[in-house]
Design an enzyme around this catalytic site. Sequence first.
Site, PDB file in Angstrom:
ATOM      1  N   TYR A 262       0.833  -1.206   0.000  1.00 45.74           N
ATOM      2  CA  TYR A 262       0.000   0.000   0.000  1.00 45.74           C
ATOM      3  C   TYR A 262       0.864   1.250   0.000  1.00 45.74           C
ATOM      4  CZ  TYR A 262      -3.910   3.050   0.719  1.00 45.74           C
ATOM      5  OH  TYR A 262      -4.838   4.031   0.535  1.00 45.74           O
TER       6      TYR A 262
ATOM      7  N   PHE B  90      -7.386  19.386 -25.066  1.00 45.72           N
ATOM      8  CA  PHE B  90      -7.777  17.990 -25.202  1.00 45.72           C
ATOM      9  C   PHE B  90      -9.087  17.862 -24.435  1.00 45.72           C
ATOM     10  CE2 PHE B  90      -7.759  13.484 -23.984  1.00 45.72           C
ATOM     11  CZ  PHE B  90      -7.670  12.932 -25.253  1.00 45.72           C
ATOM     12  N   THR B  91      -9.946  16.905 -24.834  1.00 39.75           N
ATOM     13  CA  THR B  91     -11.291  16.827 -24.237  1.00 39.75           C
ATOM     14  C   THR B  91     -11.250  16.864 -22.707  1.00 39.75           C
ATOM     15  OG1 THR B  91     -11.113  14.448 -24.488  1.00 39.75           O
ATOM     16  CG2 THR B  91     -12.454  15.605 -26.128  1.00 39.75           C
TER      17      THR B  91
ATOM     18  N   ASP C 172       1.858  18.814 -21.240  1.00 40.40           N
ATOM     19  CA  ASP C 172       1.129  17.543 -21.355  1.00 40.40           C
ATOM     20  C   ASP C 172       1.963  16.627 -22.258  1.00 40.40           C
ATOM     21  OD1 ASP C 172      -0.466  15.387 -22.061  1.00 40.40           O
ATOM     22  OD2 ASP C 172      -2.302  16.555 -22.303  1.00 40.40           O
TER      23      ASP C 172
ATOM     24  N   LYS D 283      -0.131   6.225 -23.856  1.00 35.50           N
ATOM     25  CA  LYS D 283       0.283   6.487 -25.241  1.00 35.50           C
ATOM     26  C   LYS D 283       1.783   6.229 -25.407  1.00 35.50           C
ATOM     27  CE  LYS D 283      -3.885   8.555 -24.947  1.00 35.50           C
ATOM     28  NZ  LYS D 283      -4.331   9.894 -24.649  1.00 35.50           N
TER      29      LYS D 283
ATOM     30  N   ARG E  86     -14.833  11.862 -35.640  1.00 36.96           N
ATOM     31  CA  ARG E  86     -14.417  13.098 -34.982  1.00 36.96           C
ATOM     32  C   ARG E  86     -14.997  14.255 -35.786  1.00 36.96           C
ATOM     33  NH1 ARG E  86     -12.473  12.404 -29.698  1.00 36.96           N
ATOM     34  NH2 ARG E  86     -14.626  11.803 -29.871  1.00 36.96           N
TER      35      ARG E  86
ATOM     36  N   PHE F  18     -21.533  10.996 -28.695  1.00 39.23           N
ATOM     37  CA  PHE F  18     -20.782  10.092 -29.569  1.00 39.23           C
ATOM     38  C   PHE F  18     -20.482   8.754 -28.907  1.00 39.23           C
ATOM     39  CE2 PHE F  18     -16.532  10.401 -27.721  1.00 39.23           C
ATOM     40  CZ  PHE F  18     -16.575  11.601 -27.036  1.00 39.23           C
TER      41      PHE F  18
HETATM   42  C1  LIG Z   1      -5.131  10.633 -23.746  1.00 45.63           C
HETATM   43  C2  LIG Z   1      -4.729  11.990 -23.414  1.00 45.63           C
HETATM   44  C3  LIG Z   1      -5.088  12.581 -22.200  1.00 45.63           C
HETATM   45  C4  LIG Z   1      -5.973  11.881 -21.170  1.00 45.63           C
HETATM   46  O1  LIG Z   1      -5.355  10.730 -20.713  1.00 45.63           O
HETATM   47  P1  LIG Z   1      -6.197   9.442 -20.204  1.00 45.63           P
HETATM   48  O2  LIG Z   1      -5.130   8.506 -19.765  1.00 45.63           O
HETATM   49  O3  LIG Z   1      -6.987   8.946 -21.369  1.00 45.63           O
HETATM   50  O4  LIG Z   1      -7.045   9.896 -19.095  1.00 45.63           O
HETATM   51  C5  LIG Z   1      -4.644  13.876 -21.948  1.00 45.63           C
HETATM   52  N1  LIG Z   1      -3.917  14.543 -22.853  1.00 45.63           N
HETATM   53  C6  LIG Z   1      -3.579  14.014 -24.040  1.00 45.63           C
HETATM   54  C7  LIG Z   1      -2.778  14.808 -25.010  1.00 45.63           C
HETATM   55  C8  LIG Z   1      -3.976  12.728 -24.379  1.00 45.63           C
HETATM   56  O5  LIG Z   1      -3.640  12.212 -25.566  1.00 45.63           O
END
Ligand SMILES: *Cc1c(COP(=O)(O)O)cnc(C)c1O
Length: 479
Positions: A79, A131-132, A222, A263, A386, A452
């Site tokens: 933990y 980003f969303t 990011d 990613k 998209r 979507f």
């Molecule tokens: C995928 C992504 C996120 C969000 O990450 P999650 O692991 O899906 O929550 C944030 N910024 C960028 C540029 C991304 O490609």
Amino acid sequence: MQIKLSNGKSIPMEMHKIKIVQQTNLPPVEARQRCIKEAGYNTFLLRTRDIFLDMLTDSGTNAMSDNQLAAMMQADDAYAGCESFYRLQSAVEDVLGFKYLLPAHQGRAAEHLLAKAFVKPGDVVIMNYHFTTSKAHVDLAGGKVLELYKPGAMQTVSDDPFKGNMDLDKLEEAIRTYGAEKVSYVRMEATTNLIGGQPFSLENLLAVKKITAKHGVPLVFDGSLISENAFFIHEREHPEMSISEIISEMMSVVDIFYMSARKSAAARGGLIATNQKAFFDQILPWVPVYEGFSTYGGMSSREIEAIAVGLREMTDLNVAGSGAEFVEFFVRRLVEEGLPVVTPAGGLACHLDALRFLPDVPQLDFTSGALSAAIYLVSGVRGMERGTVSTDRDENGNNVPAGVELVRMAVPRRLYTMSHIEYTVDRLKWLYEHRDLVKGLRFVEEPPVLRFFFGKMEAIDNWDLKLMEAFIDDFGVNC
Ligand SMILES: *Cc1c(COP(=O)(O)O)cnc(C)c1O
């Protein structure tokens, strides 16, 4: 790596061998027609057992390396204070140069923590593009997102190598207009996801830092797609620098780094890192509230180990370029065949321009939605809409035509081979030649937000049946 052939052409070369495989399945066209109809012509609602090649996203779907899998077996489950965390901390320090590490269960969790710690109601967060999830967390904290991209960033046909750059004049002006104390931070997103995986240049990042430093505004990076951006800088700006050197140079100006490890790092999870104790102290108390103790942050120790190895491996030129070079090949082949695709090639996916692909389907009949359904029908390949389906209705209940109407065909790293790409190009070409058969879609079940994901539609005039008949005429019922 690109290998030059004796005929003068070059091809992307897989610099790995495949040791573990997973069977895939190509359901025949009549089964695909039933599946996409049942899914309401929404590719999110398909099951993977009915999909041949899954190009929905690169998130959490990249092939892992033997070393990542081996490291997962050595996970230290505890933990608090687990060794896996300290191995990740060393990787973050070695690769990115940051001493302080805050783990989070994925990228959006890191964004949530940053918004909690830094965004006050009425604040503004300046970005090269949103980003969303990064926008959602700023909005929920009562802040406002300001996007300062350059005028050409939204052009789908372009030869600008750095469409992800921030507009420096607008940045100066915005900080002056809002006042530095109202700007929570400036966020630079590597390989800008929603404009087609387009990178920024090292020069642009360093210039952004000059401005933020002058005004005392933190620079947040990011880095979900950091190795792809470094790869493009190597290809297009600084061929003399290695990926590690480019990453170090970028990180030298960053105040707070965060990433989704789904990613570039080819695992699942997320993290925040910094060298400034004050920032670390500001975020730390929130980690156990939302994520878990500060040495696991909502992740399994196995994933923590996989991220540690993935971070080190992404600095290898052949790993950093493994996705981007396949995307480049995919885009180049589509351009050769005369198909409408976003250029230059980006970092995570190939993006089809639906309005040029299906010029007779109006945006309010959901051009990209129809195209993504048609692609699945003729190939078994799943892409992502998209466009106007992904844009929810406005406050008066009207549909809003999207700024760009795209279908994203993601290329998860090291997952697919060249024959998969050639097959997809061939079926897209066939579809383009039969584009007059594709009509639009109409909602039958429409959720009020993020429609979507779960929305269901029907095909206007049953165009899917006519498209299927034409396909069977050319390929028979077994393909
Ligand atoms: C995928 C992504 C996120 C969000 O990450 P999650 O692991 O899906 O929550 C944030 N910024 C960028 C540029 C991304 O490609």
